[in-house]
Design an enzyme around this catalytic site. Structure first.
Site, PDB file in Angstrom:
ATOM      1  NE  ARG A 116      -2.486  -1.266   3.425  1.00 46.04           N
ATOM      2  CZ  ARG A 116      -3.169  -1.280   4.438  1.00 46.04           C
ATOM      3  NH1 ARG A 116      -4.117  -0.905   4.529  1.00 46.04           N
ATOM      4  NH2 ARG A 116      -2.272  -1.837   5.728  1.00 46.04           N
TER       5      ARG A 116
ATOM      6  CG  ASN B 145      -4.238  -4.711   2.601  1.00 51.66           C
ATOM      7  OD1 ASN B 145      -3.699  -4.541   1.805  1.00 51.66           O
ATOM      8  ND2 ASN B 145      -3.188  -4.794   3.939  1.00 51.66           N
TER       9      ASN B 145
END
EC number: 3.6.1.7
Length: 863
Positions: A46, A64
């Protein structure tokens, strides 16, 4: 998998991240949803997305969820087009992108780009990454005195540290791990929340202020007063010759000084580990080059994030090529390879730092030649599962270890070290564990026949020896960590827990189950029980068909495929003991195209441990009963039992086996290398090691001098009888079995066997339309000569040979083959995987005009 429209609706946009766009031409702004699957959680994925989006001036969010990583993007169309390539190019070191899909989305007006909280609801289709060895940046911090993590044994970042062994469930966030009990201090929390930091969302992030702590205790688990720093105390104890139980990532190790023969002998005696080689740990690759050969491929594996044990060939003594340059008594006696690994946690590196006198350079671990060498063997007494709990360690290891170096971070999942060897610069896995499990094996999705449904998930229970279970999920297969032999209750329980954990972290309920044919295996009984409880199909797969199926799965083969499965034991569908089989496998079932000449198993299962029994059986098969006493008598063998062997071998109640592994046992016994093996494959390893220096330095014509390098193939059955007769005569020669003659005979056996196997496969498939590709599997293909010479020989005949390079060729990879063949059968609407027919009933001579028995030589010619 949910549809894009569902995902768009489910993942609601964070309102605080939206404004009304003004003074912007709407046609200049586009929105897209990007879905990424693979190894993408807990690996710094990320923040990488965040940095790329910032560089491209894109706005949106990344999150996520159980299905992987989702990215909502808004911005200039050209920047949006550039995003996928940039993401693939900048993929973090521990990440792997399997699929990247892009869908159109509605523009809602993001003001910036943010990393948002993980979604927890929904179907899981991502995975947890394996544990990763400590990275260079973290080690440099550990050995920098001014750094706040100086000498901290639990230092990690997004690119390294524990993952699988500390995770209860997905998504991979700190509350789901054993780090949940260690709240981060303000300094660690600041790192954790900063997308530009190397520790952004590193779930095990910690420091000496807020993280796990070490303890130093005696054998009874009592803290040792005034001991000072636990690592320095442990290093001092090891230097004194003591045995220290060290808690790592996936379990405990028993550690001692590998250069101290007395310490090694005590460890073997206390643990009850007789002949099996011990693994060693060295500080760096520079420090092992004095005693082992290291290729570029092997060095790359040693330094990979997995940091497995790599089996490396020992450098020979210049005075005596049959001996290693560095003998290390008790470590791997009689074996030409050494299992070597490098420090994969800061704790290991700190131990070497202390043993080496605490060098001051922050990067000493990369440059310094370090003589310190440690035995690092798994702490699992009596073949039981690896010890992972502190109290359990004191109870089970207190009679073995003198001291304990422990910590208070809980290990949730036991995971033994992975073991791998290289042949022709390609890996052959002996054991898949830490650093590799539970990374997915990529397989093809099985297409269903008309009117049938291909199972999405098949749980395969594996075998009895070297057990590992597996679970498929569409085009992925996940193996459990190495469980080991299912010979005790604890190992059986470990298999149950591992399979349950795999289902849990993947959130996958099996549609079907697969198992071995053997009804007495615990793995078979477990699969039967689960299939009955859940009312799902159960497909039993013959052991050697599953070996072939594992390589088929790796190679993406779903149509009829030929494969050779060569190992030590496996139940055949006819109830006999197989182990040297040439099969053709497909969705319909499997055929037996060829087999090795069967030998009696005098004493049944005992013959697999008492190799002298197989040596006698081989001599009887070539009518050389007269050589049983001179070649096999010794202190390990009862004279009256030796005398009774001919009658026992001839008894109709004595089982017979076609297993190639028993040929290795017989040869090793006759050579005098191994009469009784306490650990499986000891005989084969000693034979291979005896042959190794001869094969490296002596021309093949000289090796084969004095031997008859021929064999026979009759109706698909391979016999080495001509060679065996010369082998026995060579050993019975008045010169006796000197080390040189032992080594030459061992090398001759490996050479002739390799050539015979090539000819056998060629002859048995001569008119088979599917012979263009042949799968090679079974534990015997861990032998270097076979793994190199058989593929090369087949390739010279225009046959492509495939070895497994992702799962072990032995029983550790069997579950992959079970799952694959069961999936193929079920997709065809078959609830069983049958033994179709035995083509060894037919003649496979090279020419219709040949006799029933074809004799081949080292250089076969067509009649």
């Amino acid at each position: 998998m949910k549809q894009p429209s569902e995902l768009l609706q489910e993942h609601s946009v964070h309102k605080e991240n939206i404004v009304t766009l003004t003074n912007v031409n709407a046609k200049d702004i586009e929105a897209r949803l990007v879905r990424v699957n693979g190894l993408v959680q807990g690996v710094g994925f990320r923040p990488t997305v965040w940095r790329i989006a910032a560089a491209l001036n894109l706005r949106g969010e990344v999150f996520n969820d159980p299905q992987g990583v989702g990215v909502r993007l808004e911005g200039d169309p050209q920047a949006l087009d550039a995003f996928p390539d940039a993401l693939r190019r900048e993929c973090p070191p521990l990440a792997r992108i399997d699929t990247l899909e892009i869908f159109p989305a509605e523009t809602v007006g993001f003001t910036d780009f943010r990393i948002v909280k993980s979604e927890t609801a929904g179907e899981v289709s991502t995975m947890i990454t394996p544990d990763a060895s400590v990275c260079r940046a973290c080690l440099t911090e550990v050995f920098t005195p001014a750094n706040r993590r100086s000498r901290y044994a639990f230092t990690n970042c997004t690119h390294c540290g524990p993952r699988f062994t500390i995770t209860r469930a997905l998504p991979y966030d700190r509350p789901q791990t054993s780090m949940a009990v260690f709240p981060m201090c303000p300094a660690c929390l600041k790192e954790y929340e900063n997308p530009a930091d190397r520790r952004f969302h590193a779930q095990p992030n910690a420091c000496p202020v807020c993280g796990p702590e070490l303890s130093w205790t005696d054998a009874g688990g009592r803290s040792i007063p005034n001991a000072g720093d636990p690592i320095r105390a442990a290093a001092a104890a090891i230097a004194r010759g003591e045995i220290v139980a060290v808690k790592g990532i996936g379990g405990f190790h028993l550690v001692c000084d590998a250069r101290n023969p007395l310490a090694v002998e005590r460890l073997r005696t206390r643990k009850g580990r007789g002949e099996k080689p011990l693994a060693v740990m060295a500080a760096n690759t520079q420090s092992i080059r004095e005693f082992v050969h290291v290729s570029a491929a092997e060095e790359k594996m040693l330094l990979s994030p997995a940091h497995p044990i790599v089996l490396l060939e020992r450098i020979e003594s210049e005075e005596d090529p049959t001996k290693p340059r560095l003998e290390l008594p008790g470590i791997a006696d009689g074996v030409s390879e050494l299992g070597v690994m490098l420090p994969y946690t800061p704790l290991h590196a700190l131990l070497f730092h202390a043993l080496e006198g605490e060098p001051a350079e922050a990067d000493w671990f990369e440059k310094r030649l370090c003589p310190s060498l440690l035995v690092m063997t798994s702490a699992n007494p009596g073949g039981e599962p690896l010890v992972i709990d502190n109290d359990e360690a004191v109870l089970r290891l207190g009679q073995i270890a003198d001291k304990f170096l422990m910590h208070n971070r809980e290990i949730l999942i036991r995971c033994d070290d992975s073991v791998v060897r290289f042949v022709n610069d390609l890996p052959l896995w002996v054991r898949r564990g830490r650093g590799v499990t539970p990374e997915a094996v990529q397989i093809q999705a099985v297409p269903a026949a008309p009117g049938c449904r291909a199972p999405h998930a098949v749980l395969a229970a594996g075998s009895f020896l070297k057990n590992a279970a597996a679970l498929t999920r569409g085009s992925e297969l996940f193996l459990t960590q190495h469980i080991g032999d299912l010979e005790n209750v604890a190992s059986c329980q470990a298999l149950e827990l591992a399979a349950e954990h795999l289902e849990k972290i993947l959130d996958e309920a099996p549609d079907a189950y697969a198992c071995d044919l053997h009804p007495d295996f615990f793995s078979t009984q477990l699969a039967q029980k689960l299939a009955h409880e859940h009312q799902k199909p159960l497909v039993a797969i013959a052991h050697h068909a599953a070996h072939v199926g594992a390589v088929m799965a790796e190679a993406g083969r779903s149509t009829r495929t030929i494969g050779a499965a060569l190992d030590g034991v496996g139940l055949g569908p006819d109830g006999s003991v197989w182990g040297g089989e040439l099969l053709a496998c497909s969705a319909e079932g499997f055929e037996r195209l060829g087999t090795l000449e069967a030998l009696p198993l005098p004493g049944g299962d005992r013959a697999a441990r008492e190799c002298w029994r197989m040596g006698a059986a081989l001599l009887l098969s070539i009518d050389r009963e007269d050589l049983i006493e001179p070649l096999l008598s010794g202190p390990e063998v009862s004279p009256w039992m030796l005398a009774a062997l001919p009658r026992l071998a001839a008894s109709p109640n004595t089982p017979r086996t076609s297993a190639l592994g028993r040929w290795f046992d017989a040869a090793a016994a006759l050579l005098g290398l191994c009469r009784i093996q306490k650990d499986e494959a000891t005989a084969a390893m000693r034979l291979e090691s005896a042959a190794a220096p001869i094969l490296r330095h002596v021309p093949e014509t000289q090796i084969l001098a004095g031997f008859d390098p021929t064999w026979t193939i009759e109706q698909g059955v391979l016999s080495l009888a001509p060679f065996w007769k010369s082998f026995a005569a060579f050993l019975a020669h008045p010169e006796g079995r000197t080390k040189r003659r032992q080594a030459q005979a061992a090398a001759a056996f490996e050479l002739v066997l390799s050539r015979a196997l090539v000819d056998w496969i060629d002859a048995a498939t001569l008119h088979d339309p599917d012979r263009a590709d042949v799968m090679l599997s079974g534990g015997c293909f861990l032998n270097r000569t076979l793994a190199s010479a058989v593929p090369a020989g087949l390739q010279a005949l225009g046959i492509a040979a495939h070895l497994p390079h992702v799962v072990p060729p032995g029983d550790g990879g069997l579950a992959l083959g079970q799952a694959w063949l069961a999936s193929l059968a079920l997709a065809e609407g078959r609830a069983e995987y049958p033994y179709i027919q035995d083509k060894t009933l037919f003649n496979h001579s090279r020419d219709p005009g040949c006799s029933e028995s074809a004799t081949s030589t080292a250089a076969p010619t067509r009649v």
